[in-house]
Design a protein around this motif. Sequence first.
Motif, short mmCIF file in Angstrom:
data_model
loop_
_atom_site.label_atom_id
_atom_site.label_comp_id
_atom_site.label_asym_id
_atom_site.label_seq_id
_atom_site.Cartn_x
_atom_site.Cartn_y
_atom_site.Cartn_z
N GLU A 225 0.89 -1.24 0.02
CA GLU A 225 -0.02 0.11 0.08
C GLU A 225 0.86 1.15 0.06
N GLU A 333 -6.44 -10.22 2.04
CA GLU A 333 -5.90 -9.28 3.04
C GLU A 333 -5.84 -7.73 2.70
N ASN A 335 -6.88 -4.26 2.35
CA ASN A 335 -7.37 -3.40 3.25
C ASN A 335 -8.19 -2.10 2.84
N TYR A 336 -9.46 -2.20 2.71
CA TYR A 336 -10.38 -1.36 2.14
C TYR A 336 -10.83 -0.36 2.95
N THR A 337 -11.00 0.98 2.55
CA THR A 337 -11.54 1.88 3.34
C THR A 337 -12.85 1.85 3.96
N ARG A 341 -15.79 -1.09 1.92
CA ARG A 341 -15.84 -2.50 2.28
C ARG A 341 -16.55 -3.38 1.65
N ARG A 344 -15.56 -5.54 -1.51
CA ARG A 344 -14.52 -6.55 -1.33
C ARG A 344 -14.91 -7.89 -2.24
#
Length: 824
Positions: A225, A333, A335-337, A341, A344
Motif C-alpha cells: 500500500e 488481506e 485493506n479497504y476504506t 468495504r 470486497r
Amino acid sequence: MTVNANDDWRPEVVNHLNTSVFYNELISRQGANSAVGSLITIINDSCYYAYQRTKVIIRYMEQYTLHDGDHLFRVLKLMEKIVPVEEVKELGNLELALLILSAFFHDIGMAPDSNEVEIWLGRISSNDMTPEQRQQKFKYEKYCSTSPSLQRRVNRNIATGNHQQVVLLEKHQLSEWIRKTHADRAREIVNSQRADFKYKDCNFASILGEICVSHNENPYSLLREDNNINPNLLISNGEYVNVPYIAIILRLADILDFDSKRTPKVLFDHIGVKNPISLAEWQKHRSIDGWNISSEQITFSATCDHPAIERSIKDFCNYIEQEIASCHGVLRELNYTYDRRHLREKYNINVSAPVKPQIRIAEDDFGKPKYHYIDAYFKLNQSEIIELLMGTNLYGDTSFALRELIQNSLDTCRFRSIKENDWGNLYRPQISIRFNREDSVDILEIEDNGMGMDEDIIKKYFSNVGSSYYRSDEFYQDMAIASNSFTPISKFGIGFLSAFMVSDSIEVDTVRKTDRYQISEQPLNIEIEGESGIFLAKIGSREHPGTKIKLYLKEGHPFGYPNEKQADSRLLKILNEVIRYNSTEIVVETDEFIVNYDSYGEEIEVFITEDIAEYTKEIQLPLDGLIDGLSGTLKCIFLFDDKVIKEIKMPKKTYTDENGQITEYSRSFICEMGSINEVTNFVTTTTKKSISSRGYLTMGGISISDKLFVNNSEKINNDNNLGTFIWPFPVIYDIKLSNEVVINLTASRNNIIIDDKWSEFKDILCKVVAIRLIETIEDESIIGSLIQLVSNGIEAEELKRHLILQYGEYASKTAKERIGGSPI
C-alpha cells in the motif's frame, strides 16, 4: 508514441481489440463521455506501440519462450477469463484501461533499445555517455560479476579458440540480464511516455509502471500500500482504482499463457535452442495441446516425448496452483476504506486450484510409448543428510568444529573490513574465544565483530543448508563495487552444522551492519536444539555488529578442560594447528588464562640426527615477492656430497653378539619420494624414515592441508589425498595463499580438489621454487645434479620443466655477464 510507419500493424491491433470484452465495455460507455473517448484513443495508440516494439524481442531473446505480440493478446484474453463476467461492468473506466494496457506493456522491457544494449556491452566510449548511461553500464558489469563461473567458461573458450561458444555464452548472459530486469525496464518505458497516459486530471503512468513491475515480484508485495499500489486509489471525484486487483489479474494471466503457441515448432527448429534451461522451457510449452480454465479447475492437456518434459509440466502446474492460492490470500488481506468495504466481493477472480495436467505419452513409429513415466527422482532424506553433515563421517575429527566456526568469523571480519574501508570508517577486526564451565557444563563461545546477521540472512543462508551468502548474487554485487578483492573460505553453507559434532544446544546472538552508520532494526537471540533444527528466536540485546556463537559442549568433546594450564591447554594445541598467518586479533580466555593468540604460527622445526646432518643440505626458499597471492617459506632438504645425490652409503659397521660372533652390516641413506630414509642390511633389510615432508598450507588464515607434500607410500595408501605434490626429496613448508592465488577444497575442506585452480597453483609454486633454487644454488654443477635427481622422480614433471627453463635463463644470463653484457 513513436512508431515505424513501415511496420504498420494497426489494423491487426484494432481487429484484436475489437474482440476484447474489456475494450468493448469501454466502447459501450463512450457516448458523450469525452474522458472515456480519450481513454480509448490512448489504448489504441499505446497497444499499437507496444505490439510493434515487442516484435523485436527475438533479437536478443532468441532462446527464450516468445513474449511477442501474440502473447500480449493471449494474456488479455486470459484476463477476461479470470475476471467474472458479471463484474466487468462493475469495474471503473481506468481499471478496464489498466487491465488492457498492462497486458501490452508488462513484457515491453524484453525489447530494450539497441542503444542500451550497445552501452551494456561497452561498445560506446564512456566519454560519449551521459552520467545515466554510465550508470547503466556499471549496473550491467555489476550483474556480470555475479556469474564468475560463467566468466570462467568464457575465458576457457577464449583460451581454446572456441569463439562460437564464447558468443553463445555472452548472448546467454545478455538475455538473462534482459529477462531479470525487464519488469523495471517496462516501468521506465512507460514513464518515458508519461505525456500519453492521462485520464481526466490523473496521469496514470506511474500506476501502470508499478503494475508492470509487480508481475515479476512476490505476490504479497501487493499488500504494501504505497502511493501507487493501493486498493483505494482515488483518481478523480468519486472514482477509485484497485491497483493490487489489476496486478493480480495480470500475474495470473501471464503464467496461464502456457501452450504451444508460445513456442511454435517452426521457430524452435529454426533458431536451435542450445541452453539446457531454455530448452526445457521451449519443450514444456511446445508440448501443451490445449487447456480449459473454469472457476472449479484448470486443466492442461499435453503430449510428451520425454519424461523430463512431463516432470516439468507437472512442476509448473504445481507452481500455478501456489500462485493462485497466494493471489486469493492477497485479495483476502487487502485493506479497504470504510466506505468501500462492501466492494470486497466485487473484486474477485474466476480461477481456483486445483491445476491438473492431462499427459499423453507420444508414440514411436511402431505405435509404442516412447517412455514409461515413473514419478521418481532423487530426493534428500533430511534427517540422514543432517546427521552426515553434523557427524564425523564428513569431517573425520570433532575438533574441526572449532575450525569451521573460526573460519566463518574470519570471513565475516574480512568482509566487514572491506566494507568499512569503502565507507571511510575505522575498523579493527576482533575474535574472542572463551572456554569456561557453567553449572557443570563446558561452554565454548566464539564471538566476532564482523558483519553480523539479520532475519533475512538467517532465513536465506544461515538456516538454509547448502546456501552460502558468499555464493549469492548479493555478495557478488557487493564485491563488484568494493575497493579490494575478497575470497571467502566458507562457500558451501554447511560449516556451521559441524558445531553439532561437539554440542547438542547452541545459542546465537547477532546484529547486522547494514550501512555506514546503520545496523539491523532488531538484534536477534536464537536458540537451536540439536538435529530438530527448531529455531527459538527472541529479540536480542546485542548493541554492536557481529555474532556470538555459544556452544553447550557434549561430554567427551576434544577441547580438554577449562582449568588446564596454558602450557597444557588442548584448546590452544588445536588452535595452533588451525590458525596461521592471520592478521585478525584473536583473544583466547579460559578459567585459567587469557592470551592474545599469536596467529602467525611458529616456525616448523626440522630434526636431523648427527650421523646424517653432515650429508644433508637445507635450502630455505622465501616464496614472497614473485607472485601476488603466494607467500611463506619452503625448505628443501637434499642428500649432498659436493652435489645433490640420491643415495649415500655409510661405512660398514660390525656388531658383536653375546657369544662373541661378529656380524658386519651396511647402512645407507636414500632420498626418495618426499623423504630421506635410512636403510639397514642386518639379517633382514629394514627401512626407517629419517626426514619426511610436512608443513602447513594456509588460506584465509586457516590451515587447510598438512599433506600437500607427501611420500610415495602415503600417496598410494591415501586415496583421499586429492591435490598433492610428490617430489623426490623432503620438503618442510609453510605456504600462505591469498586472493590472487586460491584453490578449491572439498566440502569438508580437508582435501584439495584437482581442477583448473589446482593446476594453476601447481604451476605457480613449481615456477617460484625453481627460480629460488637457481638463485640460491648458483653453482651450475649442483643445479645440474638437482635436475638429474628430479628427472628420475615420479610426478615431478612441472618442477623439472621449470628448473630446466630457469636454468636456461640463468646460464644465458651468466654467459652475457662473462662477456660484459647486461644481465637479462
